[in-house]
Design a protein around this motif. Sequence first.
Motif, mmCIF file in Angstrom:
data_model
loop_
_atom_site.group_PDB
_atom_site.id
_atom_site.type_symbol
_atom_site.label_atom_id
_atom_site.label_comp_id
_atom_site.label_asym_id
_atom_site.label_seq_id
_atom_site.Cartn_x
_atom_site.Cartn_y
_atom_site.Cartn_z
ATOM 1 N N ALA A 18 1.858 -12.310 -3.664
ATOM 2 C CA ALA A 18 1.049 -11.650 -2.611
ATOM 3 C C ALA A 18 0.173 -10.495 -2.911
ATOM 4 O O ALA A 18 0.483 -9.950 -3.837
ATOM 5 C CB ALA A 18 1.819 -11.594 -1.182
ATOM 6 N N THR A 19 -0.764 -10.161 -2.183
ATOM 7 C CA THR A 19 -1.516 -8.924 -2.259
ATOM 8 C C THR A 19 -1.423 -8.136 -1.012
ATOM 9 O O THR A 19 -1.086 -8.434 0.104
ATOM 10 C CB THR A 19 -3.087 -9.581 -2.323
ATOM 11 N N VAL A 20 -1.019 -6.645 -1.495
ATOM 12 C CA VAL A 20 -0.876 -5.824 -0.533
ATOM 13 C C VAL A 20 -2.309 -5.711 0.279
ATOM 14 O O VAL A 20 -3.335 -5.529 -0.301
ATOM 15 C CB VAL A 20 -0.550 -4.261 -0.921
ATOM 16 N N VAL A 21 -2.144 -5.616 1.543
ATOM 17 C CA VAL A 21 -3.285 -5.556 2.312
ATOM 18 C C VAL A 21 -3.505 -4.439 3.185
ATOM 19 O O VAL A 21 -4.462 -4.099 3.792
ATOM 20 C CB VAL A 21 -3.517 -6.861 3.482
ATOM 21 N N ALA A 32 0.659 -12.549 2.379
ATOM 22 C CA ALA A 32 1.807 -13.674 2.676
ATOM 23 C C ALA A 32 3.139 -13.324 2.441
ATOM 24 O O ALA A 32 3.265 -12.244 1.390
ATOM 25 C CB ALA A 32 1.484 -15.018 1.754
ATOM 26 N N THR A 33 4.057 -13.849 3.050
ATOM 27 C CA THR A 33 5.467 -13.010 2.793
ATOM 28 C C THR A 33 6.516 -14.347 3.118
ATOM 29 O O THR A 33 6.222 -15.396 3.967
ATOM 30 C CB THR A 33 5.678 -12.350 3.856
ATOM 31 N N VAL A 34 7.649 -14.192 2.311
ATOM 32 C CA VAL A 34 8.648 -15.154 2.291
ATOM 33 C C VAL A 34 9.843 -14.456 3.425
ATOM 34 O O VAL A 34 10.807 -15.069 3.761
ATOM 35 C CB VAL A 34 9.373 -15.622 1.137
ATOM 36 N N PHE A 35 9.570 -13.162 3.732
ATOM 37 C CA PHE A 35 10.648 -12.275 4.387
ATOM 38 C C PHE A 35 10.511 -12.710 5.919
ATOM 39 O O PHE A 35 9.456 -12.585 6.469
ATOM 40 C CB PHE A 35 10.380 -10.913 4.116
ATOM 41 N N TYR A 36 11.909 -13.168 6.370
ATOM 42 C CA TYR A 36 11.833 -13.565 8.011
ATOM 43 C C TYR A 36 12.038 -12.214 8.512
ATOM 44 O O TYR A 36 12.808 -11.335 8.147
ATOM 45 C CB TYR A 36 12.963 -14.317 8.057
ATOM 46 N N PRO A 37 10.883 -11.803 9.432
ATOM 47 C CA PRO A 37 11.245 -10.423 9.986
ATOM 48 C C PRO A 37 12.239 -10.030 11.062
ATOM 49 O O PRO A 37 12.509 -8.874 11.419
ATOM 50 C CB PRO A 37 9.820 -10.112 10.483
ATOM 51 N N GLY A 38 13.061 -11.181 11.273
ATOM 52 C CA GLY A 38 14.102 -10.801 12.419
ATOM 53 C C GLY A 38 13.543 -11.471 13.673
ATOM 54 O O GLY A 38 12.434 -11.390 13.904
ATOM 55 N N GLY A 39 14.471 -11.796 14.744
ATOM 56 C CA GLY A 39 13.934 -12.149 16.106
ATOM 57 C C GLY A 39 14.620 -13.592 16.412
ATOM 58 O O GLY A 39 15.138 -14.327 15.424
ATOM 59 N N PRO A 78 4.905 3.330 -2.150
ATOM 60 C CA PRO A 78 4.446 1.985 -2.018
ATOM 61 C C PRO A 78 3.482 1.764 -3.103
ATOM 62 O O PRO A 78 2.632 2.667 -3.450
ATOM 63 C CB PRO A 78 3.765 1.911 -0.572
ATOM 64 N N PRO A 79 3.159 0.208 -3.289
ATOM 65 C CA PRO A 79 2.190 -0.039 -4.330
ATOM 66 C C PRO A 79 0.772 0.270 -3.475
ATOM 67 O O PRO A 79 0.820 0.431 -2.192
ATOM 68 C CB PRO A 79 2.316 -1.357 -4.503
ATOM 69 N N ALA A 80 -0.429 0.234 -4.208
ATOM 70 C CA ALA A 80 -1.821 0.643 -3.796
ATOM 71 C C ALA A 80 -1.999 -0.513 -2.878
ATOM 72 O O ALA A 80 -1.724 -1.849 -3.224
ATOM 73 C CB ALA A 80 -2.705 0.916 -4.642
ATOM 74 N N ILE A 81 -3.121 -0.556 -2.146
ATOM 75 C CA ILE A 81 -3.609 -1.671 -1.331
ATOM 76 C C ILE A 81 -4.493 -2.513 -2.473
ATOM 77 O O ILE A 81 -5.122 -1.871 -3.341
ATOM 78 C CB ILE A 81 -4.689 -1.105 -0.235
ATOM 79 N N GLY A 82 -4.247 -3.680 -2.424
ATOM 80 C CA GLY A 82 -4.906 -4.557 -3.507
ATOM 81 C C GLY A 82 -4.005 -5.125 -4.639
ATOM 82 O O GLY A 82 -4.256 -5.751 -5.367
ATOM 83 N N ALA A 83 -2.724 -4.447 -4.680
ATOM 84 C CA ALA A 83 -1.888 -4.692 -5.728
ATOM 85 C C ALA A 83 -1.368 -6.149 -5.765
ATOM 86 O O ALA A 83 -1.012 -6.469 -4.340
ATOM 87 C CB ALA A 83 -0.883 -3.520 -5.619
ATOM 88 N N GLN A 84 -1.123 -6.751 -6.610
ATOM 89 C CA GLN A 84 -0.245 -8.124 -6.633
ATOM 90 C C GLN A 84 1.132 -7.676 -6.781
ATOM 91 O O GLN A 84 1.517 -6.945 -7.575
ATOM 92 C CB GLN A 84 -0.773 -8.790 -8.049
ATOM 93 N N VAL A 85 1.907 -8.356 -5.874
ATOM 94 C CA VAL A 85 3.529 -7.958 -5.942
ATOM 95 C C VAL A 85 4.011 -9.269 -5.636
ATOM 96 O O VAL A 85 3.442 -10.533 -5.649
ATOM 97 C CB VAL A 85 3.613 -7.360 -4.407
ATOM 98 N N VAL A 86 5.202 -9.459 -6.230
ATOM 99 C CA VAL A 86 6.282 -10.593 -5.999
ATOM 100 C C VAL A 86 7.364 -10.047 -4.902
ATOM 101 O O VAL A 86 8.001 -9.106 -5.272
ATOM 102 C CB VAL A 86 6.941 -10.996 -7.360
#
Length: 246
Positions: A18-21, A32-39, A78-86
């Motif tokens: 995903a990309t840091v926005v 995009a994320t695979v992390f369920y935020p709870g609820g 944290p990584p910078a905005i625009g960074a690609q992360v896994v």
Amino acid sequence: MKTNLLYHTNSFTYECTATVVAVKGDEIALDATVFYPGGGGQMADRGTISWDEQNEQANVIAMNKRNDIVWHTIDCAPPAIGAQVVGSIDWDFRYQMMRTHTALHILCGIMWKELGVQVTGGQMYPDHARMDFSMENLDRERIATIERWVNEAIVADYPISVYTLPREKAFAIPDLVRTRINLLPPQIEEVRIVEIVGLDLQADGGTHVKHTKEVGGIKITRTENKGRINKRLEIMLLDSPEYTQS
Ligand SMILES: [Zn+2]
């Protein structure tokens, strides 16, 4: 801006790029994320986010969903905005949660179908959960029967399907109306439905397994009187049902 909720489209995805926005202090938002935020009684996912070709890695220590954006709280700079992360979730934790969550749906469906009893609340943990029902009588014999019904439904291996319906259509389904669908914010136009085909139907944003057999089995470990017409049931997840089929 909107986070693509990959846990909604496929609960079995445990990793994504995903990309840091956006970045706010120690929180980062991704496209995009695979992390369920709870609820909805389901606990938030744990896991890691890595970047700079995996040279940097942070633990996700908390989650927050605000409007359409999922924020991941991390434990380092944290990584910078625009960074690609896994992003990778703790799959063992999540899968246990999916089994537990599905077990509660089965319990809920059974209680309604067999006893005409409505659920009033619930909370889940990785391998156990509790659920409250508006009912008067809950003796030992009835507890044993409920446990057997749930385990029989697990073994019967009902398929579980997930889809969305337009708000008006969802609100016209009696089985959904009896649940808390009326609490959905008015701006929600599409309702995500989780259906254990032939057993239970819920408006639901959580993650579930695909077939009831995946749950394994359950044991009712505790009951509590929460009032004259409110009873609490605690269940524990088992790898297979303990009952002997008659
Ligand atoms: Zn659910």
